[in-house]
Write an enzyme that holds these catalytic residues in place. Structure first.
Site, PDB file in Angstrom:
ATOM      1  N   ASP A  82       0.834  -1.198   0.000  1.00 47.48           N
ATOM      2  CA  ASP A  82       0.000   0.000   0.000  1.00 47.48           C
ATOM      3  C   ASP A  82       0.874   1.256   0.000  1.00 47.48           C
ATOM      4  OD1 ASP A  82      -2.398   1.450   0.173  1.00 47.48           O
ATOM      5  OD2 ASP A  82      -2.296   1.508   2.367  1.00 47.48           O
ATOM      6  N   HIS A  83       0.502   2.241  -0.805  1.00 48.86           N
ATOM      7  CA  HIS A  83       1.253   3.495  -0.900  1.00 48.86           C
ATOM      8  C   HIS A  83       2.746   3.262  -1.084  1.00 48.86           C
ATOM      9  CE1 HIS A  83      -2.022   6.325  -0.266  1.00 48.86           C
ATOM     10  NE2 HIS A  83      -2.502   5.484   0.626  1.00 48.86           N
ATOM     11  N   GLU A 134      -2.452   6.361  -8.276  1.00 56.53           N
ATOM     12  CA  GLU A 134      -3.266   7.402  -7.622  1.00 56.53           C
ATOM     13  C   GLU A 134      -3.175   8.690  -8.418  1.00 56.53           C
ATOM     14  OE1 GLU A 134      -3.285   7.795  -3.351  1.00 56.53           O
ATOM     15  OE2 GLU A 134      -3.627   9.957  -3.430  1.00 56.53           O
ATOM     16  N   GLY A 217     -11.377   5.387   4.298  1.00 54.80           N
ATOM     17  CA  GLY A 217     -12.733   4.891   4.537  1.00 54.80           C
ATOM     18  C   GLY A 217     -13.197   5.070   5.981  1.00 54.80           C
TER      19      GLY A 217
HETATM   20 ZN    ZN Z   1      -4.339   5.414   1.460  1.00 53.15          ZN
END
Ligand code: ZN
Length: 291
Positions: A82-83, A134, A217
């Site tokens: 992630d990222h 992204e 989220g």
């Molecule tokens: Zn994120």
């Protein structure tokens, strides 16, 4: 099961109208709780580890645990970095068996984001690894409790939101399989009522042509999730709310205890609390019963 391609998971979510939950899992207790929830709820799941969380666990440490859990799980599991921001982390994750990479070039200006993301896609595609890019910038407000390179960007600075026309150009030029988009969500805790730009999300969906991803989220309502899923969100990243919730419950657990508390009791309770939280999230994302 064998580890499942994230691209396949997102295609199924798009077809059936739900979002695959993607949980940051920084140790084996979190991983166990989340996988147990996925099995109980019959939900596909993405387990991820973020580059900013390497201070808690290294990729070398977590990768074998994640791969073993994915293999043993009775539901489809994908494993994502992630990222990913550094080339080092991205290559290392692929080498260790992660089958999906979220490459975050959102801090660069557009052409540089395209260039760096394309480079990751070029390598990943040779290995059958799914890539999420992204475009736009999902902020990480300092006082919101999110970790990493805290920034002070204005939460509702709409100039940071994803531009629908640019989304098409970005997907075409980079070849990403999925796109994380900015339309009003933030990382960490919401300091004020979130205002999602759902019209923009709908326009991004129409132009991007790939499954869309929501970051940030934690703190959104059931309704926010449902409306976002209806407009093309096929994967939702979730961490902060769960990390906070489970810690609160452990605090209560400690306060209630009349006798000695042993670490292993806290560990078993943690797993149970992660399981309960993850199961609720899966139902919110409508991914239950979809495995
Ligand atoms: Zn994120």
């Amino acid at each position: 099961m064998t580890i499942t391609s994230m691209k396949e998971l997102l295609q199924d979510a798009t077809t059936k109208g739900y979002a695959v939950p993607c949980f940051n899992a920084i140790n084996s207790d979190m991983i166990r709780g989340i996988v147990q929830a996925a099995e109980e709820e019959q939900s596909p799941v993405i387990l991820c580890h973020a580059e900013i969380h390497l201070k808690y666990s290294t990729l070398e440490h977590l990768a074998p645990i994640l791969l073993e859990e994915a293999k043993r799980a009775r539901v489809p599991v994908s494993i994502l970095l992630d990222h990913g921001k550094s080339f080092n982390a991205v290559i290392k994750a692929m080498h260790l068996g992660f089958n999906a990479i979220m490459f975050d070039g959102s801090e660069y200006e557009y052409e540089e984001n395209v260039r760096r993301t394309s480079e990751v896609v070029r390598i990943a595609s040779q290995l059958g690894v799914t890539v999420e890019g992204e475009l736009g910038y999902v902020t990480r407000p300092k006082s919101g409790g999110a970790e990493g390179e805290d920034d002070d960007t204005i939460i509702d600075d709409t100039s940071l939101y994803t531009d629908p026309a640019q989304a098409r150009n970005f997907v075409e030029r980079t070849g990403v399989d999925a796109l994380a988009v900015a339309f009003g969500t933030v990382h960490g805790i919401y300091l004020k009522e979130p205002q999602l730009d759902l019209d923009r999300l709908e326009r991004i969906r129409q132009s991007a042509g790939v499954p869309l991803v929501m970051h940030g989220g934690s703190g959104l309502s059931q309704e926010d999730f449902a409306q976002s899923i209806d407009r093309g969100i096929a994967k939702i990243n979730y961490y902060t709310g769960m990390a906070l919730n489970v810690a609160e419950r452990l605090k209560e657990h400690m306060a209630r205890a009349e006798e000695k508390v042993f670490y292993h009791d806290l560990m078993m309770s943690s797993i149970a609390y992660f399981r309960e939280d993850a199961a609720n999230i899966m139902r919110s994302f409508r991914s239950n019963g979809k495995a």
